[in-house]
Design a protein around this motif. Structure first.
Motif, mmCIF file in Angstrom:
data_model
loop_
_atom_site.group_PDB
_atom_site.id
_atom_site.type_symbol
_atom_site.label_atom_id
_atom_site.label_comp_id
_atom_site.label_asym_id
_atom_site.label_seq_id
_atom_site.Cartn_x
_atom_site.Cartn_y
_atom_site.Cartn_z
ATOM 1 N N ARG A 37 0.835 -1.186 0.000
ATOM 2 C CA ARG A 37 0.000 0.000 0.000
ATOM 3 C C ARG A 37 0.872 1.240 0.000
ATOM 4 O O ARG A 37 2.015 1.213 0.458
ATOM 5 C CB ARG A 37 -0.951 0.003 1.201
ATOM 6 C CG ARG A 37 -0.268 0.117 2.556
ATOM 7 C CD ARG A 37 -1.295 -0.053 3.660
ATOM 8 N NE ARG A 37 -0.705 0.099 4.991
ATOM 9 C CZ ARG A 37 -1.342 -0.123 6.129
ATOM 10 N NH1 ARG A 37 -2.638 -0.509 6.105
ATOM 11 N NH2 ARG A 37 -0.740 0.036 7.274
ATOM 12 N N VAL A 47 2.333 -5.085 3.060
ATOM 13 C CA VAL A 47 1.158 -5.366 3.877
ATOM 14 C C VAL A 47 1.088 -6.860 4.219
ATOM 15 O O VAL A 47 1.027 -7.241 5.385
ATOM 16 C CB VAL A 47 -0.134 -4.936 3.161
ATOM 17 C CG1 VAL A 47 -1.356 -5.331 3.977
ATOM 18 C CG2 VAL A 47 -0.130 -3.434 2.897
ATOM 19 N N SER A 62 1.743 -3.895 11.517
ATOM 20 C CA SER A 62 0.634 -2.949 11.641
ATOM 21 C C SER A 62 -0.718 -3.550 11.271
ATOM 22 O O SER A 62 -1.760 -2.991 11.627
ATOM 23 C CB SER A 62 0.899 -1.713 10.775
ATOM 24 O OG SER A 62 1.054 -2.086 9.422
ATOM 25 N N VAL A 63 -0.724 -4.673 10.550
ATOM 26 C CA VAL A 63 -1.996 -5.271 10.119
ATOM 27 C C VAL A 63 -2.194 -6.673 10.675
ATOM 28 O O VAL A 63 -3.271 -7.259 10.493
ATOM 29 C CB VAL A 63 -2.102 -5.317 8.581
ATOM 30 C CG1 VAL A 63 -1.852 -3.945 7.974
ATOM 31 C CG2 VAL A 63 -1.145 -6.347 7.981
ATOM 32 N N MET A 82 -9.746 -7.334 5.053
ATOM 33 C CA MET A 82 -9.284 -6.311 5.989
ATOM 34 C C MET A 82 -10.393 -6.019 6.996
ATOM 35 O O MET A 82 -11.456 -5.525 6.618
ATOM 36 C CB MET A 82 -8.900 -5.046 5.233
ATOM 37 C CG MET A 82 -7.884 -5.296 4.118
ATOM 38 S SD MET A 82 -7.341 -3.782 3.298
ATOM 39 C CE MET A 82 -8.868 -3.245 2.544
ATOM 40 N N LEU A 85 -10.727 -1.867 10.314
ATOM 41 C CA LEU A 85 -9.968 -0.849 9.581
ATOM 42 C C LEU A 85 -9.826 0.437 10.369
ATOM 43 O O LEU A 85 -10.731 0.826 11.134
ATOM 44 C CB LEU A 85 -10.632 -0.586 8.228
ATOM 45 C CG LEU A 85 -10.354 -1.671 7.180
ATOM 46 C CD1 LEU A 85 -11.370 -1.587 6.044
ATOM 47 C CD2 LEU A 85 -8.943 -1.542 6.648
ATOM 48 N N ARG A 86 -8.695 1.078 10.162
ATOM 49 C CA ARG A 86 -8.347 2.320 10.858
ATOM 50 C C ARG A 86 -8.095 3.415 9.835
ATOM 51 O O ARG A 86 -7.710 3.114 8.699
ATOM 52 C CB ARG A 86 -7.093 2.100 11.704
ATOM 53 C CG ARG A 86 -7.185 0.946 12.682
ATOM 54 C CD ARG A 86 -5.819 0.590 13.244
ATOM 55 N NE ARG A 86 -5.865 -0.507 14.196
ATOM 56 C CZ ARG A 86 -4.789 -1.148 14.644
ATOM 57 N NH1 ARG A 86 -3.582 -0.768 14.244
ATOM 58 N NH2 ARG A 86 -4.929 -2.139 15.506
ATOM 59 N N ASP A 89 -5.062 3.128 7.718
ATOM 60 C CA ASP A 89 -5.021 2.122 6.657
ATOM 61 C C ASP A 89 -5.368 2.731 5.293
ATOM 62 O O ASP A 89 -5.278 2.047 4.268
ATOM 63 C CB ASP A 89 -6.000 0.984 6.947
ATOM 64 C CG ASP A 89 -5.620 0.171 8.172
ATOM 65 O OD1 ASP A 89 -6.529 -0.175 8.952
ATOM 66 O OD2 ASP A 89 -4.426 -0.108 8.348
ATOM 67 N N TYR A 93 -3.936 0.404 -2.537
ATOM 68 C CA TYR A 93 -3.445 -0.946 -2.307
ATOM 69 C C TYR A 93 -3.116 -1.606 -3.652
ATOM 70 O O TYR A 93 -3.908 -1.540 -4.594
ATOM 71 C CB TYR A 93 -4.480 -1.768 -1.556
ATOM 72 C CG TYR A 93 -4.531 -1.432 -0.087
ATOM 73 C CD1 TYR A 93 -5.053 -0.215 0.345
ATOM 74 C CD2 TYR A 93 -4.052 -2.314 0.867
ATOM 75 C CE1 TYR A 93 -5.082 0.118 1.697
ATOM 76 C CE2 TYR A 93 -4.084 -2.000 2.228
ATOM 77 C CZ TYR A 93 -4.592 -0.780 2.622
ATOM 78 O OH TYR A 93 -4.626 -0.467 3.966
#
Length: 125
Positions: A37, A47, A62-63, A82, A85-86, A89, A93
């Motif tokens: 990403r 990712v 982070s994921v 996913m 989600l934040r 993010d 992608y």
């Protein structure tokens, strides 16, 4: 091989999206497939990846625990589910693939020879 990614969109924080990457011209067999990403003003970052179409998957810290990469050999597609989600993010992608990646290099974008066009994911707070 040509890759086509889709599934991006706008989602609220805490929501979910599933990205899909389809391969045309050859199968994903024995290839390492990755999702990367790139947020505005930032470098492209790793990712998740599946190493050589096997059962081993790898994730950015982070994921981890929120995203899941999976390969569907019958449909010749790779998905990235996913969850949770934040806003951080939010990014474009990209899916990528290459048959010649060694394990130590699968987090490096320059290791991949084939790239999809990217799909935008926007997570609102």
């Amino acid at each position: 091989v040509q890759l086509q990614a889709c599934g991006g969109g706008l989602v609220q924080a805490g929501g979910s999206l599933r990205l899909s990457c389809a391969a045309y011209g050859r199968t994903f067999s024995r290839q390492t497939i990755g999702w990367f990403r790139q947020a505005p003003g930032k470098e492209r970052e790793f990712v998740a990846a599946i190493f050589r179409s096997g059962s081993n998957t790898y994730y950015a810290d982070s994921v981890k625990g929120r995203f899941t990469i999976s390969l569907n050999n019958a449909k010749n597609t790779v998905s990235l589910l996913m969850n949770s989600l934040r806003p951080e993010d939010t990014a474009v992608y990209y899916c990528a693939a290459d048959p010649s990646i060694i394990l130590s290099a699968l987090r490096t974008p320059q290791s991949y020879g084939y790239w999809g066009q990217g799909t935008l994911v926007t997570v609102s707070s």
